[in-house]
Design an enzyme around this catalytic site. Structure first.
Site, mmCIF file in Angstrom:
data_model
loop_
_atom_site.group_PDB
_atom_site.id
_atom_site.type_symbol
_atom_site.label_atom_id
_atom_site.label_comp_id
_atom_site.label_asym_id
_atom_site.label_seq_id
_atom_site.Cartn_x
_atom_site.Cartn_y
_atom_site.Cartn_z
ATOM 1 N N ASP A 15 0.871 -1.161 0.000
ATOM 2 C CA ASP A 15 0.000 0.000 0.000
ATOM 3 C C ASP A 15 0.917 1.223 0.000
ATOM 4 O O ASP A 15 2.105 1.119 0.312
ATOM 5 C CB ASP A 15 -0.882 -0.029 1.244
ATOM 6 C CG ASP A 15 -1.813 1.160 1.331
ATOM 7 O OD1 ASP A 15 -2.336 1.586 0.285
ATOM 8 O OD2 ASP A 15 -2.014 1.668 2.446
ATOM 9 N N ASP A 17 -0.163 5.046 0.956
ATOM 10 C CA ASP A 17 -0.419 5.993 2.045
ATOM 11 C C ASP A 17 -0.398 5.296 3.395
ATOM 12 O O ASP A 17 -1.130 4.335 3.620
ATOM 13 C CB ASP A 17 -1.776 6.667 1.831
ATOM 14 C CG ASP A 17 -1.783 7.521 0.574
ATOM 15 O OD1 ASP A 17 -1.069 8.527 0.553
ATOM 16 O OD2 ASP A 17 -2.491 7.152 -0.388
#
Length: 226
Positions: A15, A17
């Site tokens: 991922d 963020d």
């Protein structure tokens, strides 16, 4: 958890963020400010719990369903622009992430709820873009964002890897839920600035993360155990 856990790892999916870049304190603040301006009575802690790791279309659906508020035209674009400006002033890569990714011997990619413009902006600002060039996948590429498995399945297919041979690095419950629904192993990351509430990552473990870590200098061991 069965035979799939013992399968060799062929791909690490990050991922973005809250994992590669410490963006969540900034973006959650900007989103909270924007929601307050259109009359949503919500604070940043509630925004974190409800919306961290989800896409803007999902957030807008949530507002309409649970608050009865339809965001005005231009709201999403305004929040995105404000967030990017705030990134320019203070976004940082997670400590140790660049060194870890550069030394990683397995193929890797990014699969994020953020749109492609924000992804490239964030990774470019923090000097990480070259580490993932050509292997960056956004929720805009699939019909359903996290917690649905679509994005992770899309990324694995694009990388030519079976789901059971993927390890996802996630910081949010929707992200962990999506990875598990895709049949992938998950390690939860709690080193971001938005995880001060629970460094143990109990929420991530409860959602299905097999391991939790808070420092990229320890991730090599996490990958080995996975």
């Amino acid at each position: 958890m069965g035979e799939d856990v013992r399968a060799a790892l062929d791909l690490v999916i990050f991922d973005c963020d809250g994992v590669l870049v410490d963006s969540e304190p900034i973006s959650l603040r900007c989103l909270t400010d924007g929601l307050n301006r259109i009359g949503v009575p919500i604070d940043v802690d509630t925004v974190r719990v409800r919306f961290a790791g989800t896409s803007m279309p999902s957030i807008m659906d949530h507002l309409a369903r649970d608050y009865g508020i339809v965001a005005p035209e231009g709201f999403v674009a305004a929040v995105k622009a404000e967030t990017l400006r705030a990134f320019d002033e203070g976004l940082q890569a997670m400590p140790g992430v660049a060194e870890f990714v550069a030394a990683l011997t397995l193929p890797c990619c990014v699969a994020s709820s953020s749109d492609p413009v924000r992804l490239r902006h964030s990774l470019g600002l923090t000097g990480l873009l070259h580490l993932f060039e050509g292997r960056i996948y956004s929720a805009t590429m699939v019909s359903r964002g996290k917690p649905a498995p679509d994005l992770f399945l899309y990324a694995a297919h694009a990388m030519g890897t079976a789901s059971e041979r993927c390890l996802v690095i996630e910081d949010s419950v929707p992200g962990v839920t999506a990875a598990r629904a895709a049949g992938m192993r998950v390690a939860g990351f709690t080193g971001g600035g938005h995880w001060t509430h629970d460094r143990s990552g109990a929420d991530l473990t409860g959602a299905g993360a097999g391991q939790v870590f808070g420092d990229f200098h320890t991730l090599a061991g996490v990958v080995a155990r996975a």
